[in-house]
Design an enzyme around this catalytic site. Structure first.
Site, PDB file in Angstrom:
ATOM      1  N   ASP A 501      40.780  38.053  44.007  1.00 33.89           N
ATOM      2  CA  ASP A 501      40.083  39.337  43.983  1.00 33.89           C
ATOM      3  C   ASP A 501      41.102  40.427  43.617  1.00 33.89           C
ATOM      4  O   ASP A 501      42.308  40.148  43.523  1.00 33.89           O
ATOM      5  CB  ASP A 501      39.505  39.575  45.382  1.00 33.89           C
ATOM      6  CG  ASP A 501      38.441  40.660  45.401  1.00 33.89           C
ATOM      7  OD1 ASP A 501      38.040  41.141  44.328  1.00 33.89           O
ATOM      8  OD2 ASP A 501      38.007  41.026  46.515  1.00 33.89           O
ATOM      9  N   ASP A 576      31.200  44.050  43.561  1.00 32.57           N
ATOM     10  CA  ASP A 576      30.622  44.668  44.755  1.00 32.57           C
ATOM     11  C   ASP A 576      29.319  45.393  44.449  1.00 32.57           C
ATOM     12  O   ASP A 576      29.272  46.613  44.307  1.00 32.57           O
ATOM     13  CB  ASP A 576      31.640  45.631  45.371  1.00 32.57           C
ATOM     14  CG  ASP A 576      32.893  44.893  45.813  1.00 32.57           C
ATOM     15  OD1 ASP A 576      32.877  43.648  45.823  1.00 32.57           O
ATOM     16  OD2 ASP A 576      33.893  45.551  46.128  1.00 32.57           O
TER      17      ASP A 576
END
Ligand code: NAG
Ligand code: NAG
Ligand code: NAG
Ligand code: NAG
Length: 903
Positions: A501, A576
């Site tokens: 990430d 997200d």
């Protein structure tokens, strides 16, 4: 994970403001090079190709390209490549500093193809390669690409081509006429970019005559068909890998990934362009269909036929001009040409196509155990459980929190016992803490990225003060890859895979939440030159690390940031997102854009990462996600727990059914991933891919095709009682509802009633779909399970399909340890054959049932013939009002070929 969730933990009151803070990110007007390139006036190109000195070699044309205004000459080349592709490169002859050339994104050196000179005179030169022709025009410079004598793409059609030569900085205080004020130094918010090399932008415009739409250039939270941008209108599509908190939908803003490939599509052909550049890039699009009503009226009055076309303009901050033209002519051809350049996703482990349960965070070992136990108690299949950043000891990657995760090996062994695996997060920022072995070693060996003065760069990320490995340094690549070894990553086992990430890279206190552009990397390159390809190197490292760690198992990595070529190393997700219906809607076009840009292994966080979905949204999200390649539920640390067993019986039943549909179809997904790895064909496809001449499908993005045999139209509307579905293919195409086998023809729009149980999914008549219908807790427990073969008949009562099987996890397939089977059905007979006759695998799998959808109504029984079983009479029966015929218990092993005839 985005920066703001970090800050929101300190300042809970600003949580869920619910909108991106656009002020954190630049507009084109706030970026000097974008202003400069967008300000070039059209039809006034100052570039001239010197045709007299142009040389035509076997595979390449070389010439000089002159900027007559600046009086600078560049080297120009046009190469023909195998697979109907051209490559145009323009670079400086003797640059003041070398210009950055992207590496690693291309899988290998492209194979050249023979060029033939057709004709040359003072104004133009024509060459041919295969069925394609290129006309190079001198003044102004233009390159016209013809597919079978039809004009397909024109480079520098509007004269926006530009390559800014590197130059000495003008003495302090000198005014350079017409020079953009940000050319040598620019500020954004509190950040200054020192731009030591000054302006070095490149840009090119391309026109696709006859095109109706353009697709590609992910990643944007936008429509699948690219929209018209332009001064005073929409911002250009931006490609600059950024960690954008609560990204906005229907937006051309940059988010986590950048894949600079774009397709111009029209009914005649689909042509791709791949702009190989790793610097910040903006792309303007002008689609003639969006031209204002007035001009259409004028055309109507004057009786002139306006030909549709799409104009695009790529603008990058630095690098060379390196443009690939993918000549198609079909969408599939163009995507395969792109795959020839940047590679394909290697075959994943079968279990990675199952369901992934993630949350920020599963708190401790007990929590992990309880989640798995509850999934089992409530009969939800799951293959992977994930740990977000909190599993580490104080955000130090390659360590475990000693209180909450004291027995990581035992935890992994326990998971393996029930067929599950673990995934943990490893981010590229390294905590600056003395005593942390990674930091100490990186510091001692000079492995960190440096700031512009040559000192180690410090930024702010999850651990607080952090430095970042210079992943462009080959020594660092080896070092970092080795951190994934069992010796270095203590507590890891071969049941553990990786999530990369924050690799845009995300820097909470950096300009636009990333690194300053004047940081220095290995080789003296500034961060500006290679920003967009940073993540590709992190994924390459992880891939190499896992390969070294466990050489006999196929690695799995999920990455947020991505670039051209990422498919070779990692799967992606859309980052997200939020628990909103609109984000569920967006998950389909976002993954379709990735799939046509080579990255098929894509999914979106089920339920939405931010905020709390209501039951209906969560349920619909599971139902939709089951038809995307990567299936993972994930949630922000501040959201309510939402594991599927926490819901009412009704909701649970429906989620269970969606996941079981997924698990039943994993053989299809797996076969498609195998085929992708051989051909580059995307695993999921927009309708326009298979129905290119149907102008009604060019904007459809609520439906997708899985391979060429399944069409899904997930319900993404709240409280839907019916949905609109477009059935393509005309009157002879048949689409069967996969639940009740109701047949629709390719009749166009149909309004179909839907309940909460209903997910409209259809098998295309003419396909054969292998399934494993026995429900299990994990796909790893299904390896030996028997198949049900679904035969969906077309209007000629025939069908065909494939099935690929192997050991589902190792590289045995590279030694021909697999079975790749083709099924054909015609004249009331189903036949199996091996596609790769030299491959074999001692599978225990067999066929327990055949379902023939659309079978004739007069069948009494069936007859199986195989070498091992001889001739066997099989029972048959009709189901669903005679819409399908079931052949019971053929009980034939996949290891032998057979025929089954209806009698
Ligand atoms: C845009 O171009 C015009 C000339 O075509 C020039 O006068 C002007 O300064 C340019 N603006 C910027 C911001 O570069
Ligand atoms: C798009 O192109 C048309 C001509 O094809 C032009 O009239 C129009 O101004 C352009 N739109 C933008 C936003 O640049
Ligand atoms: C592993 O499973 C055993 C048996 O159920 C249990 O006692 C132990 O606590 C588990 N270990 C971990 C780390 O979950
Ligand atoms: C059926 O067969 C005819 C004749 O061979 C062929 O033209 C047609 O494309 C076939 N239809 C389908 C749906 O495959």
């Amino acid at each position: 994970m985005a920066v703001w969730r970090f800050i929101t933990r300190i300042l809970p009151l600003v949580l869920f403001v619910g909108a991106v803070d656009k002020g954190n990110f630049k507009t084109c007007d706030q970026s000097s090079f974008c202003r400069r390139l967008r300000n070039i006036s059209i039809d006034n190109s100052k570039y001239v190709l010197d045709l007299e000195a142009l040389k035509v070699y076997d595979n390449v044309v070389e010439a000089q390209l002159k900027n007559t205004e600046a009086d600078v000459t560049f080297k120009f080349s046009l190469q023909a490549l195998a697979g109907d592709t051209f490559r145009m490169q323009v670079d400086e002859i003797q640059p003041l500093h070398p210009r950055y050339k992207v590496e690693v994104a291309l899988e290998k050196d492209p194979e050249p193809k023979k060029i033939e000179l057709l004709d040359r005179n003072n104004e133009q030169v024509s060459i041919k390669a295969g069925n394609n022709k290129v006309i190079l025009k001198s003044n102004p410079f233009k390159a016209e690409f013809y597919e079978n004598d039809q004009i397909a793409a024109i480079v520098n059609s509007r004269g926006l081509f530009q390559i800014e030569h590197l130059r000495e900085k003008p003495a302090e205080g000198t005014e350079v006429e017409g020079q953009d004020p940000g050319a040598w130094e620019e500020n954004f918010k509190s950040h200054q970019d020192s731009k030591p090399r000054g302006p070095e932008a490149v840009g090119v415009d391309i026109t696709f005559p006859g095109a109706l739409r353009a697709y590609g250039i992910p990643e944007h939270a936008d429509k699948f068909a690219l929209r018209t941008t332009g001064k005073g209108g929409l911002e250009p599509y931006r490609l600059y890998n950024l960690d954008v908190f609560e990204y906005e939908l229907d937006s051309t803003m940059a988010i986590y990934g950048s894949v600079p490939v774009l397709y111009g599509h029209g009914p005649e052909h689909t042509i791709g362009v791949f702009w190989l550049n790793s610097a910040e890039t903006w792309v303007d699009i002008n689609n003639s269909k969006d031209a204002n009503v007035v001009s259409s009226l004028v055309n109507l009055m004057s009786g002139t036929k306006t030909e549709s076309r799409v104009d695009v303009h790529f603008m990058s901050e630095s690098g060379i001009v390196d443009l690939f033209i993918l000549m198609g002519p079909t969408f599939g051809d163009a995507i395969r040409q792109y795959a020839t350049l940047t590679g394909v996703a290697p075959l994943p482990q079968y279990n990675t196509l199952g369901y992934h349960q993630c949350r920020w965070n599963y708190n401790d070992e007990e929590d992990v155990k309880m989640v798995i136990e509850n999934m089992d108690i409530h009969d939800f299949p799951v293959d992977y459980i994930w740990l977000d950043i909190e599993y580490t000891d104080g955000k130090k990657y390659f360590t475990w929190d000693p209180i909450r995760f004291p027995h990581p090996l035992e935890m992994q062994a326990n998971l393996t016992k029930t067929g599950r695996r673990l995934i943990t997060i490893i981010d590229p920022h390294i905590k600056r803490e003395s005593g942390y072995f990674v930091h100490e070693e990186a510091l001692a060996n000079g492995y960190y990225i440096k700031n512009k003065d040559g000192n180690v760069y410090e930024g702010w990320c999850w651990p607080g003060s952090s430095s970042y490995m210079d992943v462009f340094n080959p020594v660092v690549q080896d070092y970092f890859a080795d951190l994934y070894s069992f010796e270095r990553f203590k507590g890891s086992s071969d049941a553990l895979y990786i999530w990369n990430d924050m690799n845009e890279p995300s820097v909470f206190n950096g300009p636009e939440i990333t690194m300053p552009k004047d940081l220095l990397h290995y080789g003296g390159w500034e961060h500006r030159h290679l920003h967009n390809i940073h993540s590709l190197y992190t994924n390459l490292i992880t891939y190499n690390g896992l390969m070294k760690r466990t050489p006999n198992k196929r690695p799995f990595t999920l990455t947020r940031a991505h670039f051209a070529g990422t498919q070779r190393y990692a799967a992606i997700w859309t980052g997200d997102n939020a628990a909103e219906w609109s984000h569920l809607v967006a998950s389909i076009p976002m993954c379709l854009s990735e799939a046509v840009a080579g990255i098929s292994f894509c999914g979106a966080d089920i339920g939405g990462f931010f905020h709390n979905p209501d039951q209906e949204l969560l349920l619909r999200w599971y139902q939709a996600a089951a038809w995307l390649p990567f299936v993972r539920a994930h949630a922000h640390i501040d959201t309510k727990r939402r594991e599927p067993y926490l819901y009412s019986e009704d909701v649970q039943r429906r989620i269970r059914s969606a996941l079981r549909q997924r698990y039943a179809h994993i053989p299809l997904w797996y076969t498609l991933f195998w085929e992708h790895s051989i051909t580059g064909d995307p695993v999921i496809r927009p309708l326009v891919y298979h129905y290119p001449k149907d102008v009604n499908v060019v904007d459809i993005e609520s439906q997708l095709l899985i391979g060429n045999s399944v069409m899904a139209r997930p319900v993404t509307e709240s409280q839907a009682t019916n949905v609109n579905i477009y059935f393509p293919g005309g009157p002879t195409e048949i689409w069967y509802d996969i639940e009740d086998y109701r047949a629709f023809t390719g009749q166009g729009n149909v309004n179909l009633p839907v309940s909460l149980d209903k997910v409209p999914v259809f098998y295309k008549g003419g396909s054969i779909i292998p399934r494993k219908d026995r429900p299990r807790r994990a796909s790893t427990l299904m390896h030996d399970d028997p198949f049900t073969i679904y035969v969906a008949l077309d209007s000629n009562k025939s069908a065909t399909g494939t099935l690929y099987v192997d050991d589902y996890e190792t590289f045995g397939y590279k030694n021909k340890e697999f079975l790749y089977i083709r099924f054909d059905y015609k004249d009331n007979t189903l036949t199996s054959t091996f596609i790769n006759k030299d491959a074999s695998y001692p599978t225990k799998e067999w066929i327990e049932r055949v379902v023939i959808i659309g079978a004739p109504k007069t069948i009494k029984h069936a007859k199986l013939v195989s070498k091992g079983l001889g001739t066997v009479k099989l029972e048959t029966s009709y189901i669903n009002d005679d819409k399908a015929l079931v052949i019971r218990k053929p009980a034939v092993s996949l290891r032998e070929t057979f025929t089954i005839s209806l009698v």
